[in-house]
Design a protein around this motif. Structure first.
Motif, PDB file in Angstrom:
ATOM      1  N   GLN A 204       0.665  -2.432  -8.112  1.00 39.90           N
ATOM      2  CA  GLN A 204       0.965  -1.993  -6.753  1.00 39.90           C
ATOM      3  C   GLN A 204       1.057  -3.205  -5.812  1.00 39.90           C
ATOM      4  OE1 GLN A 204      -1.804  -0.201  -8.280  1.00 39.90           O
ATOM      5  NE2 GLN A 204      -0.397   1.426  -8.900  1.00 39.90           N
ATOM      6  N   LEU A 205       1.908  -3.069  -4.804  1.00 36.77           N
ATOM      7  CA  LEU A 205       1.966  -4.019  -3.703  1.00 36.77           C
ATOM      8  C   LEU A 205       1.673  -3.252  -2.425  1.00 36.77           C
ATOM      9  CD1 LEU A 205       2.717  -6.904  -2.599  1.00 36.77           C
ATOM     10  CD2 LEU A 205       5.006  -5.957  -2.190  1.00 36.77           C
ATOM     11  N   GLY A 244       4.055   5.176  -1.610  1.00 40.87           N
ATOM     12  CA  GLY A 244       3.175   5.654  -0.542  1.00 40.87           C
ATOM     13  C   GLY A 244       3.647   5.157   0.802  1.00 40.87           C
ATOM     14  N   ASN A 245       3.602   6.031   1.814  1.00 40.75           N
ATOM     15  CA  ASN A 245       4.065   5.675   3.160  1.00 40.75           C
ATOM     16  C   ASN A 245       3.194   6.433   4.159  1.00 40.75           C
ATOM     17  OD1 ASN A 245       5.369   5.329   5.608  1.00 40.75           O
ATOM     18  ND2 ASN A 245       7.424   5.665   4.779  1.00 40.75           N
ATOM     19  N   LEU A 246       2.255   5.723   4.770  1.00 42.41           N
ATOM     20  CA  LEU A 246       1.303   6.342   5.693  1.00 42.41           C
ATOM     21  C   LEU A 246       1.546   5.830   7.103  1.00 42.41           C
ATOM     22  CD1 LEU A 246      -1.281   8.065   6.187  1.00 42.41           C
ATOM     23  CD2 LEU A 246      -2.606   5.974   5.758  1.00 42.41           C
ATOM     24  N   LEU A 247       1.847   6.744   8.026  1.00 45.73           N
ATOM     25  CA  LEU A 247       1.967   6.403   9.439  1.00 45.73           C
ATOM     26  C   LEU A 247       0.577   6.447  10.056  1.00 45.73           C
ATOM     27  CD1 LEU A 247       3.673   5.829  11.982  1.00 45.73           C
ATOM     28  CD2 LEU A 247       3.911   8.309  12.253  1.00 45.73           C
ATOM     29  N   LEU A 248       0.096   5.299  10.539  1.00 42.21           N
ATOM     30  CA  LEU A 248      -1.246   5.229  11.112  1.00 42.21           C
ATOM     31  C   LEU A 248      -1.261   5.902  12.481  1.00 42.21           C
ATOM     32  CD1 LEU A 248      -3.624   3.747   9.623  1.00 42.21           C
ATOM     33  CD2 LEU A 248      -1.364   3.010   8.879  1.00 42.21           C
ATOM     34  N   GLY A 279      -9.199  -0.831  -6.450  1.00 47.17           N
ATOM     35  CA  GLY A 279      -7.760  -0.773  -6.614  1.00 47.17           C
ATOM     36  C   GLY A 279      -7.119   0.487  -6.074  1.00 47.17           C
ATOM     37  N   ASP A 280      -7.929   1.429  -5.614  1.00 44.92           N
ATOM     38  CA  ASP A 280      -7.386   2.690  -5.109  1.00 44.92           C
ATOM     39  C   ASP A 280      -7.699   2.896  -3.636  1.00 44.92           C
ATOM     40  OD1 ASP A 280      -5.935   5.128  -5.757  1.00 44.92           O
ATOM     41  OD2 ASP A 280      -7.820   6.190  -5.370  1.00 44.92           O
ATOM     42  N   SER A 281      -8.435   1.974  -3.029  1.00 49.25           N
ATOM     43  CA  SER A 281      -8.838   2.097  -1.628  1.00 49.25           C
ATOM     44  C   SER A 281      -8.419   0.847  -0.874  1.00 49.25           C
ATOM     45  CB  SER A 281     -10.351   2.298  -1.506  1.00 49.25           C
ATOM     46  OG  SER A 281     -10.799   3.361  -2.311  1.00 49.25           O
ATOM     47  N   ALA A 282      -8.279   0.998   0.440  1.00 50.15           N
ATOM     48  CA  ALA A 282      -7.916  -0.127   1.284  1.00 50.15           C
ATOM     49  C   ALA A 282      -8.636  -0.004   2.612  1.00 50.15           C
ATOM     50  CB  ALA A 282      -6.403  -0.180   1.514  1.00 50.15           C
ATOM     51  N   ILE A 283      -8.809  -1.140   3.281  1.00 51.21           N
ATOM     52  CA  ILE A 283      -9.386  -1.178   4.617  1.00 51.21           C
ATOM     53  C   ILE A 283      -8.340  -1.787   5.539  1.00 51.21           C
ATOM     54  CG2 ILE A 283     -10.517  -3.396   4.130  1.00 51.21           C
ATOM     55  CD1 ILE A 283     -12.748  -2.513   6.071  1.00 51.21           C
ATOM     56  N   ILE A 307      -4.185   4.715  -3.187  1.00 53.62           N
ATOM     57  CA  ILE A 307      -3.244   3.624  -3.417  1.00 53.62           C
ATOM     58  C   ILE A 307      -2.515   3.816  -4.755  1.00 53.62           C
ATOM     59  CG2 ILE A 307      -2.974   1.128  -3.629  1.00 53.62           C
ATOM     60  CD1 ILE A 307      -3.963   2.095  -0.870  1.00 53.62           C
ATOM     61  N   LYS A 308      -3.248   4.163  -5.797  1.00 48.33           N
ATOM     62  CA  LYS A 308      -2.635   4.248  -7.134  1.00 48.33           C
ATOM     63  C   LYS A 308      -1.656   5.407  -7.243  1.00 48.33           C
ATOM     64  CE  LYS A 308      -6.473   1.986  -9.540  1.00 48.33           C
ATOM     65  NZ  LYS A 308      -7.520   2.120 -10.584  1.00 48.33           N
ATOM     66  N   SER A 309      -1.972   6.516  -6.621  1.00 45.87           N
ATOM     67  CA  SER A 309      -1.097   7.682  -6.709  1.00 45.87           C
ATOM     68  C   SER A 309       0.001   7.669  -5.658  1.00 45.87           C
ATOM     69  CB  SER A 309      -1.912   8.964  -6.557  1.00 45.87           C
ATOM     70  OG  SER A 309      -2.445   9.062  -5.233  1.00 45.87           O
TER      71      SER A 309
END
Length: 528
Positions: A204-205, A244-248, A279-283, A307-309
């Motif tokens: 993932q990037l 994945g595309n998340l609008l904050l 690898g599946d979470s981000a801050i 993140i992974k899914s």
């Protein structure tokens, strides 16, 4: 990352004796008088140097006069910071800086009279940085991300009609543009790719993107819309896919859209995101206005899963009531996998409790940074998890020079180590583009952090043996040793000696090493 006068990257592996391969043509002196005859194919798995950082002496603001920014090596992280080396590549100022996982190569984004370029710099470990190549790019660059094995990188652009990345392959000695990919999130608008980071296994990037639907007003920075994207197949031989595309959420909808203060652009700051060790979470910290003296207490820290899914979801939001200071932009996750550090106006914020997958005990601890920081700047933690190094603009903003400081990272409350390093850094920090991303510790560093005693010794022996086999061209043997390492990690997890997050990190990095190995056996040239 924030616009700053000086920014830094933690670097370089402490090496093992290696075998020289003619096709690599890299000879390096490693720290603490440990010498290696080569930077081998698995060098990125070695320990990283905890006594040097790389930085940029930023001489210019948006429009560079004749002259160049300088690439600087700072030494003495754990004692007294000092300038160890200054290298000045040709042409313009620097919009981004990143260091390869093996610590021997850097890439700088040249922006100026010589055009937009990715300047590849080698010889970092030898203490003799030099330009290998300059790859022409179509747009000004704002962010880089090296692949886990350091053979290719992703380039993110600054204020282009559509959000784009370019993949450069053949690193370090034969860099070539493989392709440019449109992220597909900002048609008919301006966009910035503020930060990028590959996962440990390279699958993932993570990218943060700021967009201006309809185009930005004159003289503004960052985005009205802030997005976190996840991409897969970011590889020279593949076509990327946005999974994945998340609008904050807007942390302050009432904030006037992108005003200016005293001719300096301000606005709704984007901020970067950093992967956590599972690898599946981000801050991801975001804030509203950060150009001093304008300030707004609307900073938030988002904790995100999926993140992974690609099914990105905000699972926890921290705000002022949790102790979050204003004006957060930059974030660095510590190698201990439990803490992340951020900068704000005159303070550091350490977020702890991140290794708990539920985030139920996350806390924010603030440490004053005396009067050296007048806005968000850069900070990073050494691979051995003991020391934080930061750079600051100076008060009154934007008066030069910049300062660099080092801090003990033994607890969540930071304590200074040595005197402040001032100068010879020059110029204004007014609207300078961010200069660096953090890079991960190697497999040896994480092994040392997560294990101890005989278990650590056994795992380290396996790493050393795999590197030795690879240096001698025995690639199947090297892969077999790393597979054995992975089996041992799995057993340690089953017996409760490693957490799931720790096991994921170790297994992923070992798998990257296996994937990096050529399929055909080498001939070896060391006579063994």
């Amino acid at each position: 990352m924030h616009k700053g006068l000086l920014s830094l990257a933690l670097l370089a592996p402490i090496g093992l004796l290696g075998c020289s391969h003619p096709q690599q043509n890299k000879i390096g002196r490693e720290v603490q008088a440990v010498h290696s005859s080569s930077a081998g194919i698995l060098d990125f798995l070695k320990k990283h140097d905890s006594d040097h950082v790389y930085a940029v002496d930023a001489q210019f603001t948006q429009s560079p006069p004749p002259g160049n920014d300088s690439f600087i090596t700072l030494s003495g992280i754990k004692s007294t910071l000092a300038v160890a080396n200054v290298f000045q590549p040709a042409g313009g100022f620097v919009g981004a800086l990143e260091v390869s996982p093996d610590g021997d190569t850097a890439v700088m984004a040249g922006r100026g009279p010589s055009g937009n370029r990715a300047i590849i710099i080698g010889g970092l470990k030898s203490g003799n940085p030099h330009e290998i190549a300059a790859v022409p790019l179509p747009h000004p660059t704002l962010s880089f991300a090296f692949s886990p094995d350091g053979t290719y990188l992703s380039v993110g652009y600054d204020f282009v009609p559509d959000a784009k990345i370019t993949v450069i392959s053949g690193l370090p000695n034969n860099p070539t543009v493989a392709y440019t990919f449109n992220l597909g999130v900002s048609a008919a608008s301006a966009a910035v790719v503020e930060s990028q980071q590959f996962s440990h296994d390279g699958k993932q990037l993570l990218a943060t993107v700021g967009t201006y639907p309809g185009g930005p007003p004159p003289g503004v920075i960052f985005g009205q819309e802030r997005r976190l994207l996840v991409l897969e197949n970011v590889h020279p031989d593949s076509t990327p896919v946005v999974t994945g595309n998340l609008l904050l959420p807007d942390t302050n909808p009432a904030l006037p859209p992108l005003p200016q203060f005293a001719g300096q652009p301000t606005g709704k700051a984007l901020g970067e995101a950093a992967l956590l060790c599972d690898g599946d979470s981000a801050i991801m910290p975001v804030s509203g206005v950060f150009t001093p003296p304008v300030s707004s207490p609307d900073a938030r820290i988002f904790l995100i899963k999926g993140i992974k899914s690609g099914n990105l979801q905000i699972v926890k939001t921290l705000g002022p009531a949790d102790g979050v200071p204003p004006e957060l932009v930059q974030v660095a996750v510590a190698p201990d996998c439990d803490r992340a550090v951020m900068n704000s106006t005159g303070v550091f914020a350490v977020v702890s409790g991140l290794s708990d997958p539920t985030f139920s005990n996350v806390t924010v601890t603030v440490t004053p940074a005396s009067n050296y920081a007048s806005g968000p700047s850069e900070a990073d933690v050494t691979p051995d998890n003991t020391t934080l190094v930061a750079v600051h603009p100076r008060k009154p903003f934007p008066t030069p020079p910049a300062a660099a400081t080092n801090w003990s990272f033994a607890s969540n409350t930071l304590t200074p180590i040595g005197p402040v390093l001032q100068g010879p850094f020059r110029g204004s920090v007014a609207t300078k583009d961010h200069l660096v991303d953090a890079f991960d510790a190697g497999l040896s560093d994480y092994t040392a952090l997560f294990t101890s005693g005989s278990t650590q010794n056994l795992l380290q022996l396996k790493i050393n043996l795999a590197i030795k086999h690879a240096d001698h061209g025995r690639y199947r043997a090297a892969s077999a040793v790393l597979k054995s390492y992975q089996r041992r990690v799995k057993r340690l997890k089953q017996h409760g000696a490693l957490s799931a997050t720790q096991a994921t990190v170790l297994d992923s990095l070992a798998q990257v090493g296996r994937d990096r190995l050529p399929k055909k056996q080498g001939h070896g040239n060391c006579g063994h």
